[in-house]
Motif scaffolding. Structure first.
Motif, PDB file in Angstrom:
ATOM      1  N   SER A 299     106.042  36.785  66.243  1.00 38.73           N
ATOM      2  CA  SER A 299     105.261  36.637  66.967  1.00 38.73           C
ATOM      3  C   SER A 299     103.756  36.377  66.446  1.00 38.73           C
ATOM      4  O   SER A 299     103.054  35.907  67.383  1.00 38.73           O
ATOM      5  N   GLY A 300     103.837  35.784  64.776  1.00 41.44           N
ATOM      6  CA  GLY A 300     102.425  34.951  64.557  1.00 41.44           C
ATOM      7  C   GLY A 300     101.977  35.489  64.014  1.00 41.44           C
ATOM      8  O   GLY A 300     100.532  35.047  63.555  1.00 41.44           O
ATOM      9  N   ARG A 301     101.799  37.079  64.490  1.00 45.34           N
ATOM     10  CA  ARG A 301     100.711  37.894  63.908  1.00 45.34           C
ATOM     11  C   ARG A 301     100.441  37.928  62.057  1.00 45.34           C
ATOM     12  O   ARG A 301      99.900  38.049  61.801  1.00 45.34           O
ATOM     13  N   ILE A 302     101.543  37.229  61.278  1.00 41.45           N
ATOM     14  CA  ILE A 302     101.202  37.335  60.045  1.00 41.45           C
ATOM     15  C   ILE A 302     101.821  35.498  60.186  1.00 41.45           C
ATOM     16  O   ILE A 302     101.880  34.703  60.229  1.00 41.45           O
ATOM     17  N   LYS A 303     100.237  35.220  58.956  1.00 37.11           N
ATOM     18  CA  LYS A 303      99.653  33.566  58.566  1.00 37.11           C
ATOM     19  C   LYS A 303     100.305  33.704  56.880  1.00 37.11           C
ATOM     20  O   LYS A 303     100.586  34.492  55.725  1.00 37.11           O
ATOM     21  N   GLN A 304     100.505  32.510  56.725  1.00 41.52           N
ATOM     22  CA  GLN A 304     100.854  32.687  55.012  1.00 41.52           C
ATOM     23  C   GLN A 304      99.173  32.529  54.775  1.00 41.52           C
ATOM     24  O   GLN A 304      98.549  32.297  55.012  1.00 41.52           O
ATOM     25  N   GLY A 305      99.433  33.495  53.363  1.00 39.34           N
ATOM     26  CA  GLY A 305      98.076  34.275  52.328  1.00 39.34           C
ATOM     27  C   GLY A 305      97.924  35.257  52.966  1.00 39.34           C
ATOM     28  O   GLY A 305      97.588  35.943  52.096  1.00 39.34           O
ATOM     29  N   ASP A 306      98.989  35.812  53.818  1.00 33.96           N
ATOM     30  CA  ASP A 306      98.512  37.653  54.549  1.00 33.96           C
ATOM     31  C   ASP A 306      98.534  38.013  53.126  1.00 33.96           C
ATOM     32  O   ASP A 306      99.541  38.047  52.934  1.00 33.96           O
ATOM     33  N   THR A 307      97.585  39.836  52.314  1.00 35.96           N
ATOM     34  CA  THR A 307      98.494  40.655  52.293  1.00 35.96           C
ATOM     35  C   THR A 307      99.447  41.929  53.289  1.00 35.96           C
ATOM     36  O   THR A 307      98.062  41.570  53.844  1.00 35.96           O
ATOM     37  N   LEU A 308     100.129  42.020  53.090  1.00 37.78           N
ATOM     38  CA  LEU A 308     100.892  42.998  53.645  1.00 37.78           C
ATOM     39  C   LEU A 308     100.962  44.033  52.950  1.00 37.78           C
ATOM     40  O   LEU A 308     101.487  44.320  51.879  1.00 37.78           O
ATOM     41  N   LEU A 309     100.940  45.206  53.608  1.00 34.52           N
ATOM     42  CA  LEU A 309     101.187  46.710  53.020  1.00 34.52           C
ATOM     43  C   LEU A 309     102.440  47.262  53.490  1.00 34.52           C
ATOM     44  O   LEU A 309     102.284  47.214  54.826  1.00 34.52           O
ATOM     45  N   LEU A 310     103.699  47.836  53.162  1.00 30.31           N
ATOM     46  CA  LEU A 310     104.876  48.311  53.648  1.00 30.31           C
ATOM     47  C   LEU A 310     104.758  49.721  53.359  1.00 30.31           C
ATOM     48  O   LEU A 310     104.519  49.316  51.772  1.00 30.31           O
ATOM     49  N   ASN A 311     104.674  50.961  54.097  1.00 23.89           N
ATOM     50  CA  ASN A 311     105.451  52.080  53.290  1.00 23.89           C
ATOM     51  C   ASN A 311     105.790  53.332  54.576  1.00 23.89           C
ATOM     52  O   ASN A 311     106.496  52.647  55.812  1.00 23.89           O
ATOM     53  N   ALA A 312     106.852  53.986  53.782  1.00 24.48           N
ATOM     54  CA  ALA A 312     108.214  54.380  54.179  1.00 24.48           C
ATOM     55  C   ALA A 312     107.457  56.042  54.227  1.00 24.48           C
ATOM     56  O   ALA A 312     107.959  56.085  52.357  1.00 24.48           O
ATOM     57  N   PHE A 313     108.987  56.959  54.966  1.00 27.25           N
ATOM     58  CA  PHE A 313     108.634  58.453  54.575  1.00 27.25           C
ATOM     59  C   PHE A 313     110.270  58.900  54.933  1.00 27.25           C
ATOM     60  O   PHE A 313     109.824  58.165  56.724  1.00 27.25           O
ATOM     61  N   GLY A 314     111.272  59.491  54.550  1.00 28.42           N
ATOM     62  CA  GLY A 314     111.758  59.556  55.416  1.00 28.42           C
ATOM     63  C   GLY A 314     112.876  60.932  54.485  1.00 28.42           C
ATOM     64  O   GLY A 314     112.552  61.405  53.049  1.00 28.42           O
ATOM     65  N   GLY A 315     113.518  61.467  54.863  1.00 30.88           N
ATOM     66  CA  GLY A 315     114.577  62.521  54.297  1.00 30.88           C
ATOM     67  C   GLY A 315     115.178  62.404  52.948  1.00 30.88           C
ATOM     68  O   GLY A 315     115.341  60.769  52.551  1.00 30.88           O
ATOM     69  N   GLY A 316     114.753  63.280  52.437  1.00 33.99           N
ATOM     70  CA  GLY A 316     115.352  63.261  50.708  1.00 33.99           C
ATOM     71  C   GLY A 316     114.303  64.645  49.840  1.00 33.99           C
ATOM     72  O   GLY A 316     115.439  65.413  48.854  1.00 33.99           O
ATOM     73  N   PHE A 317     113.355  64.773  50.399  1.00 29.98           N
ATOM     74  CA  PHE A 317     112.163  63.238  50.679  1.00 29.98           C
ATOM     75  C   PHE A 317     112.178  62.601  50.073  1.00 29.98           C
ATOM     76  O   PHE A 317     111.886  62.249  48.705  1.00 29.98           O
ATOM     77  N   THR A 318     112.259  61.201  50.608  1.00 21.98           N
ATOM     78  CA  THR A 318     111.834  59.800  50.034  1.00 21.98           C
ATOM     79  C   THR A 318     110.973  59.520  50.633  1.00 21.98           C
ATOM     80  O   THR A 318     110.598  59.419  52.107  1.00 21.98           O
ATOM     81  N   TRP A 319     110.501  58.516  49.960  1.00 17.25           N
ATOM     82  CA  TRP A 319     108.626  57.516  50.445  1.00 17.25           C
ATOM     83  C   TRP A 319     108.527  56.766  49.201  1.00 17.25           C
ATOM     84  O   TRP A 319     108.534  56.230  48.092  1.00 17.25           O
ATOM     85  N   GLY A 320     107.200  55.395  49.679  1.00 15.30           N
ATOM     86  CA  GLY A 320     107.460  54.568  48.660  1.00 15.30           C
ATOM     87  C   GLY A 320     106.575  53.654  49.803  1.00 15.30           C
ATOM     88  O   GLY A 320     106.212  53.724  50.948  1.00 15.30           O
ATOM     89  N   ALA A 321     105.579  52.841  48.729  1.00 14.74           N
ATOM     90  CA  ALA A 321     104.984  51.193  49.527  1.00 14.74           C
ATOM     91  C   ALA A 321     105.396  49.897  48.530  1.00 14.74           C
ATOM     92  O   ALA A 321     105.887  50.105  47.795  1.00 14.74           O
ATOM     93  N   ALA A 322     105.202  49.280  49.314  1.00 11.02           N
ATOM     94  CA  ALA A 322     104.947  47.402  48.962  1.00 11.02           C
ATOM     95  C   ALA A 322     104.348  46.797  49.007  1.00 11.02           C
ATOM     96  O   ALA A 322     103.608  46.970  49.871  1.00 11.02           O
ATOM     97  N   LEU A 323     103.582  45.942  48.200  1.00 17.94           N
ATOM     98  CA  LEU A 323     102.928  45.125  48.855  1.00 17.94           C
ATOM     99  C   LEU A 323     103.281  43.720  48.428  1.00 17.94           C
ATOM    100  O   LEU A 323     103.842  42.862  47.904  1.00 17.94           O
ATOM    101  N   ILE A 324     102.751  42.883  49.380  1.00 13.01           N
ATOM    102  CA  ILE A 324     103.171  41.166  49.405  1.00 13.01           C
ATOM    103  C   ILE A 324     102.291  40.419  50.032  1.00 13.01           C
ATOM    104  O   ILE A 324     101.803  40.698  50.915  1.00 13.01           O
ATOM    105  N   ARG A 325     102.129  39.367  49.472  1.00  7.79           N
ATOM    106  CA  ARG A 325     101.887  38.392  49.773  1.00  7.79           C
ATOM    107  C   ARG A 325     102.533  36.917  50.445  1.00  7.79           C
ATOM    108  O   ARG A 325     103.102  37.282  50.126  1.00  7.79           O
ATOM    109  N   TRP A 326     102.369  37.354  51.549  1.00  9.95           N
ATOM    110  CA  TRP A 326     103.467  36.126  52.699  1.00  9.95           C
ATOM    111  C   TRP A 326     102.961  34.927  51.766  1.00  9.95           C
ATOM    112  O   TRP A 326     101.661  34.331  51.902  1.00  9.95           O
TER     113      TRP A 326
END
Length: 326
Positions: A299-326
């Motif tokens: 959809s074009g919401r992510i542009k080159q050079g953007d910093t993205l933070l991804l995080n998730a939580f699920g059964g287990g319990f498991t969880w985590g986060a990732a940082l990406i520079r596009w």
């Protein structure tokens, strides 16, 4: 510096849409009740004869097309899922066959809703070690087959779908900056599915086997989820010397809108910088983040050079986060 970068994304949602109005005719609930508590208005449901490998294959095919990578160039296929086609073989092997990606080795991982982030960390390790140059990472689920459609506490939440990313070796400052994973097995009784495992083998039903569908203590899960998601997000930012203001987009696991809003508020990230599609797809577990990532990308919401933070939580319990520079 060698970094793992995303060369292409893809996603697939089954054609059938199950709305809250449809659920009103199936279980004691209402559109108002579901929307107020979850923010979900509709979810996609796999057709009879449509399996997790089918969804994963189509999402993978779309990611490969965007990346301009042929299937026979892929070194590794990872499928994150808790609803694989079989107990074994791995759904990733079925996907490898479907795509004719004959030179790739393939395996599944089971980390529930955190599966895509766990898979990203694994793929990153292979790429940095030089053991794989091109990895197809897929999150795919058909949760509609493991929920009790008479349990309004769970059946309203989940949907089916798949998302994928082609990960390749790159150089420079762009790509995966870091990934931070956690687990605490003491919480497993709050969110689980007996299914057919060593505790519940394939056999005639018995009282000892218990309920085969998804079991969840929603209020308790909510409390731990928000705290864990925020802590993981802060950990990722601190590890890279960044702050909430540096994040161009938060792409969280789409569990329910209340968790998304609470997490964003505690991290200090305004909602206009949060990718939200839970209202249209529901909770798709391991497929959640890659579906949202693909939608934001296309959809074009992510542009080159953007910093993205991804995080998730699920059964287990498991969880985590990732940082990406596009």
């Amino acid at each position: 510096m060698r970094r793992t970068r995303i060369a292409g994304t893809g996603s697939y949602l089954p054609e059938k849409i199950l709305t809250n109005a449809d659920l009103e005719r199936m279980v004691e609930t209402s559109d108002e009740w579901i929307t107020a508590r979850t923010g979900i208005r509709e979810r996609h449901i796999a057709a009879p004869g449509e399996f997790t490998s089918d969804l994963a294959t189509e999402a993978g095919r779309r990611a490969l097309a965007m990346a301009g990578v042929a299937a026979d160039e892929i070194d590794l296929i990872i499928v994150a899922t808790v609803t694989g086609d079989f107990s074994w073989p791995a759904t990733a092997c079925v996907v490898q066959h479907n795509l004719q990606a004959g030179r790739a080795f393939a395996f599944d991982i089971s980390a529930a809703c955190s599966g895509f982030l766990y898979g990203m960390s694994i793929a990153d390790s292979y790429i940095k070690a030089g053991s794989a140059k091109k990895v197809l990472l897929i999150g795919a689920e058909v949760f509609s087959r493991i929920v009790d459609w008479q349990d309004r506490g769970t059946c309203i939440l989940f949907g089916d779908g798949a998302g994928a990313a082609v990960l390749v070796a790159g150089e420079g400052d762009h790509g995966l900056l870091s990934c931070h994973l956690h687990a605490d097995g003491s919480f497993w009784p709050l969110l689980y599915q007996m299914g057919q495992g060593s505790r519940n083998p394939a056999a005639p039903a018995s009282a000892e086997q218990g309920n085969p569908f998804v079991q969840m203590q929603g209020n308790e899960v909510f409390k731990v989820a928000v705290r864990s998601l925020c802590e993981a997000g802060e950990e990722a930012l601190d590890a890279n010397g960044l702050h909430a203001d540096d994040v161009d987009m938060l792409i969280p696991h789409q569990a329910n809108r209340r968790i998304l809003e609470a997490t964003a508020k505690r991290l200090g990230i305004p909602l206009e910088r949060v990718m939200v599609n839970v209202d249209r797809v529901g909770n798709t577990s391991a497929a959640s983040i890659p579906i949202a990532l693909d939608e934001a990308h296309r959809s074009g919401r992510i542009k080159q050079g953007d910093t993205l933070l991804l995080n998730a939580f699920g059964g287990g319990f498991t969880w985590g986060a990732a940082l990406i520079r596009w």
